[in-house]
Every structure is written in C-alpha cells, then in structure tokens.
Design an enzyme around this catalytic site. Structure first.
Site, PDB file in Angstrom:
ATOM      1  N   ARG A  59       1.342   1.873 -49.731  1.00 11.49           N
ATOM      2  CA  ARG A  59       0.594   2.673 -50.446  1.00 11.49           C
ATOM      3  C   ARG A  59       1.360   2.750 -51.912  1.00 11.49           C
ATOM      4  O   ARG A  59       0.809   3.033 -52.988  1.00 11.49           O
ATOM      5  CB  ARG A  59      -0.076   3.855 -50.257  1.00 11.49           C
ATOM      6  CG  ARG A  59      -1.051   3.702 -49.227  1.00 11.49           C
ATOM      7  CD  ARG A  59      -1.375   5.190 -48.585  1.00 11.49           C
ATOM      8  NE  ARG A  59      -0.525   6.027 -48.211  1.00 11.49           N
ATOM      9  CZ  ARG A  59      -0.052   5.889 -46.872  1.00 11.49           C
ATOM     10  NH1 ARG A  59      -0.625   4.867 -45.941  1.00 11.49           N
ATOM     11  NH2 ARG A  59       0.855   6.572 -46.302  1.00 11.49           N
ATOM     12  N   GLU A  96      10.017  11.180 -38.694  1.00 10.28           N
ATOM     13  CA  GLU A  96       9.879  12.548 -37.799  1.00 10.28           C
ATOM     14  C   GLU A  96      10.429  12.461 -36.747  1.00 10.28           C
ATOM     15  O   GLU A  96      11.220  13.088 -35.937  1.00 10.28           O
ATOM     16  CB  GLU A  96       8.478  12.890 -37.861  1.00 10.28           C
ATOM     17  CG  GLU A  96       8.437  14.550 -37.986  1.00 10.28           C
ATOM     18  CD  GLU A  96       6.692  14.676 -38.578  1.00 10.28           C
ATOM     19  OE1 GLU A  96       6.301  13.886 -38.986  1.00 10.28           O
ATOM     20  OE2 GLU A  96       6.464  15.739 -37.929  1.00 10.28           O
TER      21      GLU A  96
HETATM   22  P1  AMP Z   1       8.947  10.811 -46.836  1.00  5.40           P
HETATM   23  O1  AMP Z   1       9.943  10.029 -46.313  1.00  5.40           O
HETATM   24  O2  AMP Z   1       8.929  12.056 -45.797  1.00  5.40           O
HETATM   25  O3  AMP Z   1       9.056  11.550 -48.076  1.00  5.40           O
HETATM   26  O4  AMP Z   1       7.641  10.471 -46.627  1.00  5.40           O
HETATM   27  C1  AMP Z   1       6.939   9.605 -47.727  1.00  5.40           C
HETATM   28  C2  AMP Z   1       6.267   8.255 -47.248  1.00  5.40           C
HETATM   29  O5  AMP Z   1       5.370   8.774 -46.021  1.00  5.40           O
HETATM   30  C3  AMP Z   1       5.345   7.681 -48.266  1.00  5.40           C
HETATM   31  O6  AMP Z   1       5.508   6.191 -48.298  1.00  5.40           O
HETATM   32  C4  AMP Z   1       3.994   8.180 -47.942  1.00  5.40           C
HETATM   33  O7  AMP Z   1       2.902   7.245 -48.079  1.00  5.40           O
HETATM   34  C5  AMP Z   1       3.869   8.723 -46.348  1.00  5.40           C
HETATM   35  N1  AMP Z   1       3.438  10.039 -46.188  1.00  5.40           N
HETATM   36  C6  AMP Z   1       4.210  10.927 -45.738  1.00  5.40           C
HETATM   37  N2  AMP Z   1       3.535  12.024 -45.690  1.00  5.40           N
HETATM   38  C7  AMP Z   1       2.318  11.866 -46.077  1.00  5.40           C
HETATM   39  C8  AMP Z   1       1.139  12.647 -46.203  1.00  5.40           C
HETATM   40  N3  AMP Z   1       0.948  14.056 -46.017  1.00  5.40           N
HETATM   41  N4  AMP Z   1      -0.012  12.072 -46.742  1.00  5.40           N
HETATM   42  C9  AMP Z   1      -0.028  10.696 -47.115  1.00  5.40           C
HETATM   43  N5  AMP Z   1       1.171   9.851 -46.861  1.00  5.40           N
HETATM   44  C10 AMP Z   1       2.147  10.613 -46.549  1.00  5.40           C
END
Ligand code: AMP
Length: 171
Positions: A59, A96
């Site tokens: 995205r 996670e």
């Molecule tokens: P992080 O590594 O935890 O910062 O997760 C970021 C990635 O996961 C991004 O590429 C987002 O597209 C996706 N992502 C994580 N949490 C969400 C959420 N609540 N809604 C949409 N996309 C998310």
C-alpha cells in the site's frame, strides 16, 4: 485535511482479532482525496531535492509513485522476500509473530542519493526501520520517513527516531 478522514475506513479485527485495520481504499477511489492528499504529503517534505522515493509493498506504492512524480524523482519499490527479480539486498524485521524479510534491488540507490521513504501506515515502526536500514546499507541519505497515517499509540516513531518523519493523519 480533516475532510478526508472520512475516506479512511476502520475495519475491526482484520486481518486478525484485535487489529483495527485502517483501510485507505475509499480514499484511493476518490480523485479529489487522492490529489489533495498527494499534495499534502508533498508539503510535509517541503522544498527539498529528492532523488528517490521508496514505496513499501504494497500500500506504500500508491502515493510513493505520485510523490516521485511530483519531485521528478525515481520510484523504488521495497518488496517482501522473493518478489524482486534482480540482485537484492535484504533486511529482516520483526512481525507480531516471527520475522519478515524486505528487499531492495542492489542498484536502486546510489551513494549520496537523497531518499524519501513512504508507507501508508506507521504502526510499530518495524517495517519502516528495516527500510531505513536498507537505504543506509546502499549509502542513501534519508530525508524523511513519510506516512499517510500514524497510529500514535503504537509509538513507531521511536524505532525511526534518528530520522526525520511526518504523517498526515494521526490516530
Ligand atoms: P509496522 O511495522 O508495525 O509499523 O507496520 C507497518 C506496516 O503494516 C505498513 O506497511 C502497514 O501497511 C501495515 N499495517 C500495520 N498496522 C496496520 C493497520 N492498523 N492498518 C493498516 N495497515 C497496517
């Protein structure tokens, strides 16, 4: 930008229980929202010379290509392991449950290139941090980590604290 927040749809328990997913599909489907959000993301970066805009699969690709076009810069995809066809540099990052691997083409960034990293959502920051590491491995200079949405309560900005960052919508 408040007017566009209604185009970001909350989906409860997707892709798994307990996650509130920020669905940007309605925003992508609205030409004025796309146009104005692209300009607003561009304004967050300011009057800078940018050589490359990175979009993070998948995205992150949407606005990263539009931003690259506005900066007259190259667009660089960072993808999950095994998707890029040429020689790659890889970085693993925490999910996670377990680990993920992100890759970039080894010739995507030249030493000294001024780089913007864009993704749709900053959550825990693990993904963005891995991409910062990839850019640094290739000798790029990170001008900004740029996000459409920041989930502030997850404190992802701590993981990328050495780098400038900005987000359009904060929750
Ligand atoms: P992080 O590594 O935890 O910062 O997760 C970021 C990635 O996961 C991004 O590429 C987002 O597209 C996706 N992502 C994580 N949490 C969400 C959420 N609540 N809604 C949409 N996309 C998310």
């Amino acid at each position: 930008m408040k007017e566009f927040e209604s185009f970001i749809r909350d989906i409860h328990d997707f892709p798994k229980p307990g996650v509130l997913f920020k669905d940007i599909s309605p925003l992508l489907a609205n030409p004025k929202a796309m146009h104005d959000c692209t300009n607003a993301l561009y304004d967050l970066i300011g009057d800078e010379r940018i050589d490359k805009v990175i979009g993070i699969e998948s995205r992150g690709f949407f606005f990263a290509t539009l931003l690259a076009n506005k900066f007259d810069a190259g667009f660089i995809p960072v993808r999950k392991s095994g998707k890029l066809p040429y020689k790659t540099v890889a970085e693993s990052y925490e999910l996670e449950y377990g680990n993920g691997i992100l890759e970039i083409h080894e010739d995507a960034i030249q030493k000294g290139d001024r780089v913007v990293i864009h993704d749709d959502v900053l959550a825990t920051g693990g993904t963005a941090r891995a991409v910062c590491n990839l850019v640094e491995k290739l000798g790029g200079e990170i001008v900004q980590c740029n996000f459409l949405i920041e989930l502030v309560f997850l404190n992802g900005k701590e993981k990328i604290q050495e780098f400038p960052y900005a987000a359009l919508f904060k929750y």
